[in-house]
Design a protein around this motif. Structure first.
Motif, PDB file in Angstrom:
ATOM      1  N   THR A  30       0.823  -1.221   0.000  1.00  0.00           N
ATOM      2  CA  THR A  30       0.000   0.000   0.000  1.00  0.00           C
ATOM      3  C   THR A  30       0.860   1.277   0.000  1.00  0.00           C
ATOM      4  O   THR A  30       0.378   2.334  -0.411  1.00  0.00           O
ATOM      5  CB  THR A  30      -0.922   0.020   1.241  1.00  0.00           C
ATOM      6  OG1 THR A  30      -0.145  -0.182   2.416  1.00  0.00           O
ATOM      7  CG2 THR A  30      -1.997  -1.050   1.138  1.00  0.00           C
ATOM      8  N   GLU A  31       2.115   1.161   0.442  1.00  0.00           N
ATOM      9  CA  GLU A  31       2.988   2.344   0.390  1.00  0.00           C
ATOM     10  C   GLU A  31       3.235   2.772  -1.059  1.00  0.00           C
ATOM     11  O   GLU A  31       3.398   3.956  -1.351  1.00  0.00           O
ATOM     12  CB  GLU A  31       4.319   2.046   1.080  1.00  0.00           C
ATOM     13  CG  GLU A  31       4.189   1.973   2.595  1.00  0.00           C
ATOM     14  CD  GLU A  31       5.484   1.587   3.273  1.00  0.00           C
ATOM     15  OE1 GLU A  31       6.501   1.412   2.575  1.00  0.00           O
ATOM     16  OE2 GLU A  31       5.474   1.435   4.509  1.00  0.00           O
ATOM     17  N   GLU A  34       0.468   4.963  -2.006  1.00  0.00           N
ATOM     18  CA  GLU A  34       0.648   6.311  -1.447  1.00  0.00           C
ATOM     19  C   GLU A  34       1.611   7.132  -2.308  1.00  0.00           C
ATOM     20  O   GLU A  34       1.404   8.327  -2.516  1.00  0.00           O
ATOM     21  CB  GLU A  34       1.160   6.219  -0.005  1.00  0.00           C
ATOM     22  CG  GLU A  34       0.131   5.659   0.961  1.00  0.00           C
ATOM     23  CD  GLU A  34       0.676   5.454   2.356  1.00  0.00           C
ATOM     24  OE1 GLU A  34      -0.120   5.191   3.264  1.00  0.00           O
ATOM     25  OE2 GLU A  34       1.915   5.535   2.531  1.00  0.00           O
TER      26      GLU A  34
ATOM     27  N   TRP B  78      -6.037  12.572   2.086  1.00  0.00           N
ATOM     28  CA  TRP B  78      -5.186  11.591   2.764  1.00  0.00           C
ATOM     29  C   TRP B  78      -5.918  10.852   3.880  1.00  0.00           C
ATOM     30  O   TRP B  78      -5.628   9.686   4.136  1.00  0.00           O
ATOM     31  CB  TRP B  78      -3.886  12.253   3.238  1.00  0.00           C
ATOM     32  CG  TRP B  78      -2.945  12.358   2.087  1.00  0.00           C
ATOM     33  CD1 TRP B  78      -2.775  13.428   1.257  1.00  0.00           C
ATOM     34  CD2 TRP B  78      -2.127  11.319   1.557  1.00  0.00           C
ATOM     35  NE1 TRP B  78      -1.884  13.133   0.252  1.00  0.00           N
ATOM     36  CE2 TRP B  78      -1.460  11.850   0.414  1.00  0.00           C
ATOM     37  CE3 TRP B  78      -1.861  10.007   1.920  1.00  0.00           C
ATOM     38  CZ2 TRP B  78      -0.565  11.082  -0.345  1.00  0.00           C
ATOM     39  CZ3 TRP B  78      -0.966   9.256   1.163  1.00  0.00           C
ATOM     40  CH2 TRP B  78      -0.332   9.794   0.049  1.00  0.00           C
ATOM     41  N   GLN B  82      -6.019   6.875   3.734  1.00  0.00           N
ATOM     42  CA  GLN B  82      -5.588   6.066   4.881  1.00  0.00           C
ATOM     43  C   GLN B  82      -6.721   5.161   5.374  1.00  0.00           C
ATOM     44  O   GLN B  82      -6.490   4.013   5.739  1.00  0.00           O
ATOM     45  CB  GLN B  82      -5.104   6.971   6.027  1.00  0.00           C
ATOM     46  CG  GLN B  82      -3.828   7.746   5.714  1.00  0.00           C
ATOM     47  CD  GLN B  82      -2.659   6.850   5.335  1.00  0.00           C
ATOM     48  OE1 GLN B  82      -2.587   5.701   5.733  1.00  0.00           O
ATOM     49  NE2 GLN B  82      -1.756   7.367   4.522  1.00  0.00           N
ATOM     50  N   ARG B  83      -7.943   5.690   5.350  1.00  0.00           N
ATOM     51  CA  ARG B  83      -9.094   4.881   5.780  1.00  0.00           C
ATOM     52  C   ARG B  83      -9.284   3.697   4.827  1.00  0.00           C
ATOM     53  O   ARG B  83      -9.529   2.567   5.246  1.00  0.00           O
ATOM     54  CB  ARG B  83     -10.352   5.763   5.795  1.00  0.00           C
ATOM     55  CG  ARG B  83     -11.551   5.080   6.442  1.00  0.00           C
ATOM     56  CD  ARG B  83     -12.690   6.051   6.654  1.00  0.00           C
ATOM     57  NE  ARG B  83     -13.077   6.718   5.435  1.00  0.00           N
ATOM     58  CZ  ARG B  83     -13.224   8.038   5.306  1.00  0.00           C
ATOM     59  NH1 ARG B  83     -13.010   8.834   6.322  1.00  0.00           N
ATOM     60  NH2 ARG B  83     -13.583   8.566   4.159  1.00  0.00           N
ATOM     61  N   HIS B  86      -6.526   1.184   5.409  1.00  0.00           N
ATOM     62  CA  HIS B  86      -6.764   0.492   6.682  1.00  0.00           C
ATOM     63  C   HIS B  86      -7.844  -0.590   6.500  1.00  0.00           C
ATOM     64  O   HIS B  86      -7.709  -1.717   7.001  1.00  0.00           O
ATOM     65  CB  HIS B  86      -7.199   1.519   7.740  1.00  0.00           C
ATOM     66  CG  HIS B  86      -7.368   0.937   9.103  1.00  0.00           C
ATOM     67  ND1 HIS B  86      -6.319   0.431   9.836  1.00  0.00           N
ATOM     68  CD2 HIS B  86      -8.473   0.767   9.868  1.00  0.00           C
ATOM     69  CE1 HIS B  86      -6.767  -0.019  10.985  1.00  0.00           C
ATOM     70  NE2 HIS B  86      -8.065   0.167  11.033  1.00  0.00           N
TER      71      HIS B  86
END
Lengths: 201, 91
Positions: A30-31, A34, B78, B82-83, B86
């Motif tokens: 997942t990085e 990002e 963001w 991130q949610r 996760h």
């Protein structure tokens, strides 16, 4: 006396290509996703802002676009470049939201027409000084407004080609259109913009 | 190129010129096309105006600066990312 070797600057590492990052995301990293977001967030925001015309709607479209990209990146088959795929998602999300927004904003037939809004702005012909700056600001505002008023088919092509600087070929890939269709829509869109911005041109 | 100008200087029948203008402004770099178009524009004020204004329009668009992404917009993006990440990790 210091050796010259000590002054040598080591080259900056080359950025990881998009395709490599996409494969990493597909493998569960997942990085890497990002990093793709950081790489394209501003570009995608520009597209959604140009298409939606305001910050709040553009922000929602931006989030939706990246969420969809994350959810469906596993199905990305590298038949196009990642950015054309991402731009296509952003364009489709924005256009979909626009259609919904236009349905909600019903206009009464009895509502008086604002004639001033349909007329080109009257700008004095001043070439230098603060007036020029003001004229540029007005031009930018008028351009954004004129783009927002373009029919949907023309708007996407004009935004991607003229404002975001994609080539005709790239726009054709993003929009899933032939290059000839892109050129045709672009020209028609430009003609509409020209009519609206005639006093600046 | 067919010329059928009226006394007003307007050019009502120059469909071919309009087509050439579309191609020229659209990035077609055919020298012969450019030559014919510019030659025509010298004698047709309407086509000359159309050509000039479209070129300016494209130029203005190319100068349009990138929109700055507001800090709040980036923050919200963001939080969403991130949610989503996760949620994926929990699945």
């Amino acid at each position: 006396m210091p050796e010259h070797k000590q002054l040598a600057v080591s080259p900056l590492p080359l950025p990881v290509p998009d395709d490599v990052l996409v494969r990493r995301v597909q493998a569960g990293n997942t990085e890497a996703f990002e990093e793709l977001v950081r790489r394209y967030e501003r570009k995608v925001y520009n597209i959604t802002y140009r298409l939606m015309g305001n910050e709040q709607d553009a922000s929602e479209a931006l989030q939706d676009a990246f969420m969809r990209a994350f959810r469906f990146i596993g199905k990305f088959q590298f038949k196009s470049s990642f950015f054309t795929w991402l731009y296509r998602i952003a364009t489709n999300v924005s256009l979909s939201k626009l259609r919904k927004r236009e349905k909600v904003q019903t206009v009464s037939l009895d509502q008086p027409v604002n004639e001033a809004g349909d007329l080109p702005f009257e700008i004095p012909d001043i070439k230098y000084g603060p007036e020029k700056l003001m004229k540029q600001r007005e031009l930018r505002a008028a351009l954004q407004k004129a783009v927002e008023e373009l029919p949907e088919d023309y708007r996407s092509v004009v935004v991607l080609r003229d404002l975001e600087g994609l080539s005709n070929e790239e726009v054709s890939k993003v929009m899933h259109l032939s290059v000839a269709a892109v050129k045709s829509r672009l020209h028609r869109g430009r003609l509409v913009l020209r009519e609206k911005l005639v006093s600046y041109l | 190129m067919k010329k059928s100008k009226k006394q007003t200087g307007e050019c009502h029948d120059c469909g071919e010129a309009k087509e050439l203008i579309a191609r020229y402004v659209g990035g077609d770099e055919d020298e012969e096309l450019a030559r014919r178009l510019l030659l025509h524009a010298q004698t047709c004020s309407e086509c000359a105006t159309l050509l000039r204004s479209l070129r300016r329009l494209v130029h203005y668009c190319s100068l349009e600066p990138t929109c700055e992404m507001p800090v709040t917009v980036r923050r919200e993006l963001w939080v969403t990312i991130q949610r989503e990440i996760h949620t994926r990790r929990r699945e």
